[in-house]
Design an enzyme around this catalytic site. Structure first.
Site, short mmCIF file in Angstrom:
data_model
loop_
_atom_site.label_atom_id
_atom_site.label_comp_id
_atom_site.label_asym_id
_atom_site.label_seq_id
_atom_site.Cartn_x
_atom_site.Cartn_y
_atom_site.Cartn_z
CB SER A 36 -0.90 0.00 1.24
OG SER A 36 -1.66 1.20 1.29
N GLY A 48 -9.62 9.17 -20.34
CA GLY A 48 -10.01 8.18 -21.34
C GLY A 48 -9.28 8.47 -22.64
CG PHE A 116 -9.48 1.20 -17.35
CD1 PHE A 116 -9.28 2.55 -17.57
CD2 PHE A 116 -10.54 0.58 -17.99
CE1 PHE A 116 -10.13 3.27 -18.42
CE2 PHE A 116 -11.39 1.26 -18.83
CZ PHE A 116 -11.18 2.62 -19.03
CD GLN A 171 -3.76 2.69 -22.39
OE1 GLN A 171 -4.19 2.55 -23.53
NE2 GLN A 171 -3.87 3.81 -21.72
CD GLN A 172 -8.08 -2.87 -23.24
OE1 GLN A 172 -7.34 -3.44 -22.44
NE2 GLN A 172 -9.39 -2.82 -23.05
CG ASN A 194 4.75 1.87 -25.59
OD1 ASN A 194 5.01 0.69 -25.83
ND2 ASN A 194 4.08 2.24 -24.50
N GLY A 255 0.82 9.98 -24.62
CA GLY A 255 0.67 9.28 -25.89
C GLY A 255 -0.58 9.68 -26.65
CG ASP A 256 -4.28 9.13 -24.85
OD1 ASP A 256 -3.98 8.08 -25.45
OD2 ASP A 256 -4.76 9.14 -23.70
#
Length: 324
Positions: A36, A48, A116, A171-172, A194, A255-256
């Site tokens: 933690s 998003g 997510f 990410q997917q 990337n 990146g977006d």
């Protein structure tokens, strides 16, 4: 020309850990890790993948069309995006699920640990690209990270209907198997990853670099601090360094922003691959300098001056007429 941008729509909960994750992880104990992290900062921001890209495009004067699935709690976010110039009329609204959530902690090395929650994004499979394409007069569809089954379905629909599309799995890639990834990228005009995702995609699909290139038009690979590389079947390799940064706050959404700048400069402004990468890289740096993915504003003169600072006067002079 409108660009359809399909992908996750989420609220970001961004935290900062005043240490290094690497100091807390014991290599021989990772199989039973239970940690933690006491954070010293929490901010809640709009996020998003798809809205991040759309916001950047709108800042540069583009005409992005947001595609994705949200909950009944999207009204305030919708108002913000529409005020920024994003077309949200075609977003699917779930009757039962909340809008997705991204919870992320960043350490002093800019390393991140995130989770997510998909929520309404699970209904994205019901979305069809072609009707929105026809209604908006779009000329390109960007298939970014959200429900993996929806991503593969969108790609197949674009191939079937002869619609130009970009594959941006990001990410997917970790959730998709080799068959799904091959189905996603087949026939894409552009493939964004990337450098780590590039290797992972090749490993999961069993395809070599050349075999991937045989399935896509152009491959754009971001290299972190080393810039971006662009390769294509009929294109000499292009390398562009990162834009000069003034400070660092949070890498979420970098990146977006790059994709937003790159696609606007290439598709709307018809600039060269090199110029497109330079515009994208500066927009990415501006996100790095802020906390939150949609907290920056593109001011014409400042943006032009920073392009000149990073890439020279010729770059700034070529881009300036396109800035609103």
């Amino acid at each position: 020309m409108p660009v359809l941008v399909a992908g996750s729509i989420a609220t970001d909960h961004l935290m900062h850990f005043p240490g290094k994750f690497s100091d807390q992880l014991l290599a021989d104990q990772l199989h039973k890790v239970s940690l933690s992290f006491l954070v010293d900062e929490l901010v809640v921001r709009r996020g998003g993948v798809a809205p991040n890209i759309c916001y950047g495009m709108a800042q540069l004067g583009g005409a992005p069309v947001l595609i994705g699935a949200v909950g009944q709690d999207f009204d305030e976010y919708r108002g913000f995006l529409e005020a920024a110039g994003v077309d949200c009329k075609h977003v699917h609204v779930s009757k039962t699920q909340h809008t997705a959530r991204f919870v992320c902690t960043t350490d002093l090395d800019m390393c991140q640990i995130g989770s997510f929650y998909a929520g309404a994004m699970g209904e994205a499979y019901d979305i069809e690209i072609a009707p929105i394409w026809d209604a908006t007069g779009a000329d390109l569809a960007v298939i970014s990270a959200y429900d993996p089954a929806a991503m593969v379905k969108h790609s197949a629909e674009c191939r079937e209907k002869g619609l130009r599309f970009v594959a941006d799995p990001s990410q997917q890639i970790t959730r998709m198997d080799g068959d799904a990834l091959r189905g996603l990228i087949e026939g894409a005009e552009l493939l964004f990853t990337n450098d780590y995702e590039k290797s992972l995609l090749e490993s999961k699909t069993g395809l070599s670099e050349d075999e991937v290139m045989a399935r896509v038009g152009v491959r754009v690979t971001t290299l972190g601090s080393k810039g971006v590389e662009i390769v294509g079947r009929d294109l000499e390799r292009v390398h562009v360094p990162v834009a000069k940064e003034r400070n660092r706050h949070d890498p979420t959404g970098v990146g977006d922003a790059f994709r937003a700048g790159f696609l606007t400069a290439r598709e709307d402004w018809q600039l060269s691959w090199e110029r497109a990468a330079e515009v994208g890289s500066l927009l990415a740096t501006m996100v790095l300098e802020t906390v939150g993915t949609q907290e920056y504003v593109v001011a014409k003169d400042e943006f032009s001056n920073r392009l000149a600072e990073s890439y020279g006067d010729d770059c700034a002079a070529e881009v300036l007429p396109h800035l609103s």
